[in-house]
Design a protein around this motif. Structure first.
Motif, PDB file in Angstrom:
ATOM      1  N   UNK A 110       0.835  -1.203   0.000  1.00 40.96           N
ATOM      2  CA  UNK A 110       0.000   0.000   0.000  1.00 40.96           C
ATOM      3  C   UNK A 110       0.865   1.246   0.000  1.00 40.96           C
ATOM      4  N   UNK A 111       0.354   2.269  -0.660  1.00 43.82           N
ATOM      5  CA  UNK A 111       1.073   3.536  -0.762  1.00 43.82           C
ATOM      6  C   UNK A 111       1.203   4.165   0.628  1.00 43.82           C
ATOM      7  N   UNK A 112       2.423   4.622   0.973  1.00 41.31           N
ATOM      8  CA  UNK A 112       2.692   5.296   2.242  1.00 41.31           C
ATOM      9  C   UNK A 112       3.412   6.600   1.963  1.00 41.31           C
ATOM     10  N   UNK A 113       3.311   7.546   2.881  1.00 39.71           N
ATOM     11  CA  UNK A 113       4.034   8.809   2.665  1.00 39.71           C
ATOM     12  C   UNK A 113       5.518   8.557   2.432  1.00 39.71           C
ATOM     13  N   UNK A 114       6.045   9.196   1.421  1.00 44.54           N
ATOM     14  CA  UNK A 114       7.440   9.007   1.052  1.00 44.54           C
ATOM     15  C   UNK A 114       7.612   8.203  -0.208  1.00 44.54           C
ATOM     16  N   UNK A 115       6.597   7.396  -0.596  1.00 45.91           N
ATOM     17  CA  UNK A 115       6.689   6.630  -1.833  1.00 45.91           C
ATOM     18  C   UNK A 115       6.575   7.559  -3.037  1.00 45.91           C
ATOM     19  N   UNK A 116       7.305   7.224  -4.076  1.00 43.22           N
ATOM     20  CA  UNK A 116       7.270   8.045  -5.283  1.00 43.22           C
ATOM     21  C   UNK A 116       6.052   7.705  -6.131  1.00 43.22           C
ATOM     22  N   UNK A 117       5.496   8.760  -6.748  1.00 39.19           N
ATOM     23  CA  UNK A 117       4.289   8.564  -7.550  1.00 39.19           C
ATOM     24  C   UNK A 117       4.561   7.663  -8.760  1.00 39.19           C
ATOM     25  N   UNK A 118       5.772   7.706  -9.281  1.00 38.20           N
ATOM     26  CA  UNK A 118       6.053   6.898 -10.467  1.00 38.20           C
ATOM     27  C   UNK A 118       6.086   5.395 -10.155  1.00 38.20           C
ATOM     28  N   UNK A 119       6.055   5.044  -8.865  1.00 38.65           N
ATOM     29  CA  UNK A 119       6.053   3.631  -8.513  1.00 38.65           C
ATOM     30  C   UNK A 119       4.626   3.078  -8.332  1.00 38.65           C
ATOM     31  N   UNK A 120       3.612   3.910  -8.544  1.00 40.03           N
ATOM     32  CA  UNK A 120       2.237   3.425  -8.398  1.00 40.03           C
ATOM     33  C   UNK A 120       1.935   2.399  -9.483  1.00 40.03           C
ATOM     34  N   UNK A 121       1.430   1.248  -9.051  1.00 44.03           N
ATOM     35  CA  UNK A 121       1.028   0.188  -9.977  1.00 44.03           C
ATOM     36  C   UNK A 121      -0.486   0.331 -10.195  1.00 44.03           C
ATOM     37  N   UNK A 122      -0.898   0.949 -11.297  1.00 42.18           N
ATOM     38  CA  UNK A 122      -2.306   1.266 -11.533  1.00 42.18           C
ATOM     39  C   UNK A 122      -3.140   0.003 -11.764  1.00 42.18           C
ATOM     40  N   UNK A 123      -2.587  -1.005 -12.327  1.00 42.92           N
ATOM     41  CA  UNK A 123      -3.340  -2.237 -12.540  1.00 42.92           C
ATOM     42  C   UNK A 123      -3.657  -2.907 -11.196  1.00 42.92           C
ATOM     43  N   UNK A 124      -2.653  -3.006 -10.350  1.00 38.51           N
ATOM     44  CA  UNK A 124      -2.901  -3.579  -9.026  1.00 38.51           C
ATOM     45  C   UNK A 124      -3.871  -2.710  -8.231  1.00 38.51           C
ATOM     46  N   UNK A 125      -3.729  -1.404  -8.370  1.00 41.77           N
ATOM     47  CA  UNK A 125      -4.636  -0.506  -7.645  1.00 41.77           C
ATOM     48  C   UNK A 125      -6.079  -0.718  -8.093  1.00 41.77           C
ATOM     49  N   UNK A 126      -6.288  -0.878  -9.410  1.00 47.72           N
ATOM     50  CA  UNK A 126      -7.648  -1.077  -9.922  1.00 47.72           C
ATOM     51  C   UNK A 126      -8.237  -2.392  -9.431  1.00 47.72           C
ATOM     52  N   UNK A 127      -7.413  -3.417  -9.256  1.00 49.20           N
ATOM     53  CA  UNK A 127      -7.934  -4.716  -8.832  1.00 49.20           C
ATOM     54  C   UNK A 127      -8.084  -4.839  -7.320  1.00 49.20           C
ATOM     55  N   UNK A 128      -7.196  -4.177  -6.558  1.00 46.58           N
ATOM     56  CA  UNK A 128      -7.161  -4.433  -5.131  1.00 46.58           C
ATOM     57  C   UNK A 128      -7.705  -3.290  -4.291  1.00 46.58           C
ATOM     58  N   UNK A 129      -7.938  -2.124  -4.868  1.00 48.35           N
ATOM     59  CA  UNK A 129      -8.423  -0.985  -4.071  1.00 48.35           C
ATOM     60  C   UNK A 129      -9.840  -1.268  -3.563  1.00 48.35           C
ATOM     61  N   UNK A 130     -10.060  -1.089  -2.257  1.00 43.79           N
ATOM     62  CA  UNK A 130     -11.356  -1.334  -1.640  1.00 43.79           C
ATOM     63  C   UNK A 130     -12.174  -0.059  -1.470  1.00 43.79           C
ATOM     64  N   UNK A 131     -11.508   1.084  -1.431  1.00 39.32           N
ATOM     65  CA  UNK A 131     -12.235   2.345  -1.290  1.00 39.32           C
ATOM     66  C   UNK A 131     -11.474   3.418  -2.073  1.00 39.32           C
ATOM     67  N   UNK A 132     -12.144   4.500  -2.395  1.00 38.26           N
ATOM     68  CA  UNK A 132     -11.467   5.556  -3.168  1.00 38.26           C
ATOM     69  C   UNK A 132     -10.251   6.107  -2.420  1.00 38.26           C
ATOM     70  N   UNK A 133      -9.165   6.303  -3.165  1.00 34.09           N
ATOM     71  CA  UNK A 133      -7.940   6.837  -2.571  1.00 34.09           C
ATOM     72  C   UNK A 133      -6.908   5.790  -2.239  1.00 34.09           C
ATOM     73  N   UNK A 134      -7.319   4.485  -2.280  1.00 29.88           N
ATOM     74  CA  UNK A 134      -6.339   3.425  -2.032  1.00 29.88           C
ATOM     75  C   UNK A 134      -5.413   3.291  -3.247  1.00 29.88           C
ATOM     76  N   UNK A 135      -4.125   3.318  -2.983  1.00 30.79           N
ATOM     77  CA  UNK A 135      -3.105   3.178  -4.033  1.00 30.79           C
ATOM     78  C   UNK A 135      -2.119   2.086  -3.630  1.00 30.79           C
ATOM     79  N   UNK A 136      -1.582   1.407  -4.655  1.00 31.11           N
ATOM     80  CA  UNK A 136      -0.583   0.365  -4.417  1.00 31.11           C
ATOM     81  C   UNK A 136       0.658   0.664  -5.264  1.00 31.11           C
TER      82      UNK A 136
END
Length: 448
Positions: free
Chosen positions: A214-240
């Motif tokens: 899960x995304x935590x403060x300090x993680x870089x935005x370019x490391x966001x995995x949008x495919x995983x986020x779309x499959x695993x996000x349970x509520x709006x704002x969840x990022x992986x």
């Protein structure tokens, strides 16, 4: 042995020697023969004998003139002899330039060169040519060694007087060892450097894939995995984000056993001087140490050096071109101390380092140290630098002694391997390259 690099050869110092002039023995014999022939012709009434004796008597007169001018018996003006060493253009030895400058008039100059291996060469030239003598001395061994020494003798005008051979300067140099190209290198159990070319156990940037979190403060935005986020996000704002392993450099310590220097001929292992053209154990140790140091530093790792006995200083781990030059010069100065049986203090090595022990393993000290380092968590690689034994000149008793020594050595190596120490031979009977053996030890290892 490979062709050594002689870029560190140092120029030899010059020397001034006062020649001691003596009568030429040929002149003395010629004078005696001339007097004898002249007397015989006078007694026998044979004038042709006196004519034959005339050249010898004239030569004796020139000899007396040479004596009056200071070229007879006694000392003369100093002769200046200098020798400079430099790398040969072909890289196959050490090039020398010798200049002999004589103040006294000389018709010829005889220079005896004693080169490495006790080989002698004598050249007789005129005074002008003696000021620009040059050549190349082939070298077999690396390390500090005597390259060339000279003896100079002068021949006076007319050959009536000559000087006794006088010792000139001794030119020595530190010949760096050659190095083999090595591509695959064993790594320590874990790498702890801040940055480098190898994957470490801690998360960071630059290495192989580690996990998705899960995304935590300090993680870089370019490391966001949008495919995983779309499959695993349970509520709006969840990022992986995709996390990777950080990269780090390896820490390597080379430990060279410089207590003895053995050649292939087992009959010389008792302390006799090894052959001039034989590759010795220290030649192999220097070559192996420099080959590994060059490869590791080239890969961006930190390399240190420790001497187990021998005349060489330690070098703390470091990296870069300057550090490699420091390692090269230090490795080249490893020479035996002559006390291979004395106790040796165990060198200190940093934590989490790969320890490479280069030795002949003919006694327990290097094997015990390697086993101790392996027991404390280091990865240890033992490099056997004993040359292939040559028993052709050995007697029956020497063959028996060597067999007992070889059995003890094999037991020592087997015990060392059983405790986790990995072993390679820098010179194998089957002729296989050390690079092939290192490749087998270079399989990736990931620490837990």
């Amino acid at each position: 042995m490979s062709v050594p690099d002689t870029s560190h050869a140092r120029p030899g110092a010059g020397s001034d020697t006062a020649p001691v002039w003596v009568r030429n023995p040929a002149l003395v014999f010629g004078l005696a023969a001339g007097v004898f022939l002249a007397g015989l012709g006078l007694v026998a009434g044979r004038p042709e004998l006196a004519v034959v004796a005339l050249p010898a008597l004239v030569t004796a007169g020139f000899g007396a003139r040479g004596r009056r001018s200071g070229l007879g018996i006694g000392g003369g003006a100093p002769v200046r002899t200098t020798t400079e060493l430099a790398p040969s253009d072909s890289g196959r030895g050490v090039r020398y330039r010798t200049e002999v400058t004589a103040t006294d008039p000389a018709e010829a100059v005889a220079v005896e060169f004693r080169v490495a291996g006790d080989r002698r060469h004598v050249v007789v030239v005129d005074a002008r040519t003696a000021a620009r003598l040059s050549g190349t001395v082939p070298v077999t061994h690396s390390g500090p060694q005597e390259i060339l020494r000279t003896h100079v003798s002068l021949l006076g005008p007319g050959g009536t007087a000559l000087s006794a051979p006088a010792a000139g300067p001794v030119a020595s140099a530190v010949v760096p060892p050659p190095h083999l190209p090595v591509q695959h290198l064993p790594m320590p159990h874990r790498v702890t450097g801040i940055s480098g070319a190898h994957d470490s156990a801690r998360p960071g940037d630059g290495g192989e894939f580690r996990d998705v979190a899960a995304f935590t403060p300090g993680d870089r935005l370019r490391r966001i995995d949008w495919r995983r986020t779309a499959r695993r996000a349970e509520r709006p704002g969840d990022l992986y984000v995709r996390r990777t392993f950080a990269t780090a450099d390896a820490l390597v310590v080379l430990v060279v056993d410089g207590r003895d220097d053995l050649g292939p001929d087992v009959t010389r292992w008792s302390g006799a001087r090894h052959g001039a053209h034989e590759t010795t154990s220290l030649d192999l140790a220097r070559e192996a140490a420099l080959s590994l140091a060059t490869a590791y530093v080239g890969a961006g790792d930190r390399v240190g050096f420790r001497a187990l006995g021998g005349a060489a200083r330690s070098v703390e781990p470091g990296g870069g071109t300057r550090h490699l030059e420091r390692l090269r010069s230090t490795i080249a100065t490893v020479t035996p101390t002559g006390d291979a049986d004395g106790p040796t203090r165990m060198p200190l090595v940093p934590a989490a380092s790969l320890v490479v022990v280069l030795s002949t393993f003919l006694d327990d000290q290097p094997a015990t140290m390697a086993t101790t380092w392996a027991a404390t968590g280091h990865r240890v690689v033992a490099v056997d630098v004993l040359p292939t034994p040559d028993l052709r000149r050995a007697s029956r008793h020497e063959r028996l002694a060597f067999r007992l020594l070889a059995l003890e050595r094999e037991d020592r190596l087997a015990e060392m391997t059983a405790t986790g120490v990995e072993r390679i031979s820098w010179q194998r009977d089957d002729g296989s390259s050390p690079a092939v053996q290192l490749r087998l030890l270079s399989r990736p290892r990931r620490a837990g």
